[in-house]
Scaffold this active site. Structure first.
Site, PDB file in Angstrom:
ATOM      1  CG  ASP A  17     -75.974 -18.490  29.026  1.00  0.00           C
ATOM      2  OD1 ASP A  17     -74.755 -18.213  28.982  1.00  0.00           O
ATOM      3  OD2 ASP A  17     -76.493 -19.136  29.958  1.00  0.00           O
ATOM      4  CG  ASN A  31     -71.154 -11.511  32.250  1.00  0.00           C
ATOM      5  OD1 ASN A  31     -71.991 -11.150  31.423  1.00  0.00           O
ATOM      6  ND2 ASN A  31     -71.233 -12.721  32.824  1.00  0.00           N
TER       7      ASN A  31
HETATM    8  C1  IPE Z   1     -76.157 -13.985  31.502  1.00  0.00           C
HETATM    9  O1  IPE Z   1     -75.366 -15.075  31.228  1.00  0.00           O
HETATM   10  C2  IPE Z   1     -75.484 -12.731  30.996  1.00  0.00           C
HETATM   11  C3  IPE Z   1     -75.408 -12.591  29.553  1.00  0.00           C
HETATM   12  C4  IPE Z   1     -75.912 -13.393  28.661  1.00  0.00           C
HETATM   13  C5  IPE Z   1     -74.703 -11.421  29.107  1.00  0.00           C
HETATM   14  P1  IPE Z   1     -74.360 -15.671  32.306  1.00  0.00           P
HETATM   15  O2  IPE Z   1     -73.707 -16.827  31.663  1.00  0.00           O
HETATM   16  O3  IPE Z   1     -73.478 -14.598  32.817  1.00  0.00           O
HETATM   17  O4  IPE Z   1     -75.338 -16.121  33.467  1.00  0.00           O
HETATM   18  P2  IPE Z   1     -75.131 -17.180  34.630  1.00  0.00           P
HETATM   19  O5  IPE Z   1     -73.871 -16.808  35.337  1.00  0.00           O
HETATM   20  O6  IPE Z   1     -75.012 -18.524  33.984  1.00  0.00           O
HETATM   21  O7  IPE Z   1     -76.352 -17.084  35.484  1.00  0.00           O
HETATM   22  C1  IPE Z   2     -72.899 -15.768  27.012  1.00  0.00           C
HETATM   23  O1  IPE Z   2     -72.152 -16.932  26.902  1.00  0.00           O
HETATM   24  C2  IPE Z   2     -72.100 -14.513  26.753  1.00  0.00           C
HETATM   25  C3  IPE Z   2     -71.790 -13.732  27.953  1.00  0.00           C
HETATM   26  C4  IPE Z   2     -72.200 -13.968  29.156  1.00  0.00           C
HETATM   27  C5  IPE Z   2     -70.931 -12.585  27.743  1.00  0.00           C
HETATM   28  P1  IPE Z   2     -71.319 -17.477  28.107  1.00  0.00           P
HETATM   29  O2  IPE Z   2     -69.939 -16.910  28.034  1.00  0.00           O
HETATM   30  O3  IPE Z   2     -72.017 -17.251  29.400  1.00  0.00           O
HETATM   31  O4  IPE Z   2     -71.264 -19.030  27.777  1.00  0.00           O
HETATM   32  P2  IPE Z   2     -71.384 -20.217  28.817  1.00  0.00           P
HETATM   33  O5  IPE Z   2     -72.657 -20.035  29.567  1.00  0.00           O
HETATM   34  O6  IPE Z   2     -70.186 -20.141  29.711  1.00  0.00           O
HETATM   35  O7  IPE Z   2     -71.393 -21.435  27.960  1.00  0.00           O
HETATM   36 MG    MG Z   3     -73.333 -18.338  30.480  1.00  0.00          MG
END
Ligand code: IPE
Ligand code: IPE
Ligand code: MG
Length: 251
Positions: A23, A71
């Site tokens: 993340d 996502n």
């Molecule tokens: C969790 O991260 C999913 C992945 C790392 C693929 P998110 O960024 O989607 O999670 P939330 O929305 O902050 O809980």
């Molecule tokens: C994790 O990084 C990757 C995916 C969820 C695909 P994020 O895209 O969630 O990054 P933040 O949490 O918005 O910084």
């Molecule tokens: Mg995230």
């Protein structure tokens, strides 16, 4: 395992299965005035580093949460960019996985992913299916609640055809219907970016996992950070409901 074990100074045993919630790509980019997609691109570069770090400790199972069922609700341009990155990652990794004898698996619903990505996955999964020492699992279009629904649906079908008998249902029978199938449960779940939540990831499989939360955004979670997480794991005592005294007296 033994040579890697001996080389590492910490006390406890190494994990067999590490799962990572990668993340913070978006925030990594935003703090640099870059587009979120750039963060994802650097995130993929980091996956390559962490694959090496996992090899350094002879880790048997590594599961990476790459795309959740939730996502899809992100802006279309971001989802498209993620799918393109996934496609090129799979293309670039294919030969390397074969050469290093790593089995590729996907946990999640394959249908729903773009056709070219599914084709790429199926091809590499087939090409690596006989490797048994190391497994890289990508959690794609993954959500624990979707997983349990799919498991129950498939189990119910097996009951209808007489393959399963609900009277003898136990956890080992039901877990075979999860996407993770025969894989061992994760010993350690790492989440980067300072968020302290599970976000629908391996809820059932992580019933007794250790959690490690890092403040670093995923693109900055380097090999040293990975090894520090492994060290932290090795210094924990997993009790599985027992007392410390019971564990110390067991052989
Ligand atoms: C969790 O991260 C999913 C992945 C790392 C693929 P998110 O960024 O989607 O999670 P939330 O929305 O902050 O809980
Ligand atoms: C994790 O990084 C990757 C995916 C969820 C695909 P994020 O895209 O969630 O990054 P933040 O949490 O918005 O910084
Ligand atoms: Mg995230």
């Amino acid at each position: 395992m033994s040579s890697a074990n001996e080389a590492t100074p910490s006390r406890g045993t190494l994990p067999t299965h590490v799962a990572i919630i990668m993340d913070g790509n978006g925030r990594w980019a935003q703090t640099r005035g870059l587009r979120r997609e750039e963060g994802h691109r650097h995130g993929v570069e980091n996956v390559k580093r962490i694959l090496e770090a996992a090899r350094d400790i002879d880790l048997r199972y590594l599961t990476l949460y790459a795309f959740s069922v939730e996502n899809w609700k992100r802006p279309r341009t971001e989802v498209d960019a993620l799918m393109r990155l996934l496609d090129s990652f799979l293309k670039a990794q294919r030969d390397d996985l074969i050469e290093k004898q790593v089995r590729l698996r996907v946990v999640g619903r394959l249908d729903g992913l773009p056709g070219r990505v599914v084709k790429r996955i199926e091809e590499t999964v087939a090409a690596t299916r006989d490797f048994s020492r190391w497994t890289l699992s990508l959690a794609l279009n993954y959500g624990s609640r979707t997983e349990i629904l799919d498991a129950i649906r498939n189990y119910a079908k097996a009951v209808q055809t007489g393959e399963e008998d609900p009277a003898s249902l136990d956890w080992s029978a039901l877990q075979r219907y999860l996407y993770t199938g025969e894989m061992p449960d994760p010993d350690l779940v790492i989440r980067t970016s300072g968020e302290h939540r599970v976000s629908n990831f391996l809820l059932l499989q992580s019933a007794y996992a250790e959690y490690f939360f890092s403040e670093k955004y995923w693109p900055d979670f380097d090999k040293d950070a990975f090894h520090a997480a492994i060290d932290a794991y090795r210094n924990r005592q997993r009790r599985f409901g027992l007392t410390s005294a019971q564990l110390q007296s067991s052989p």
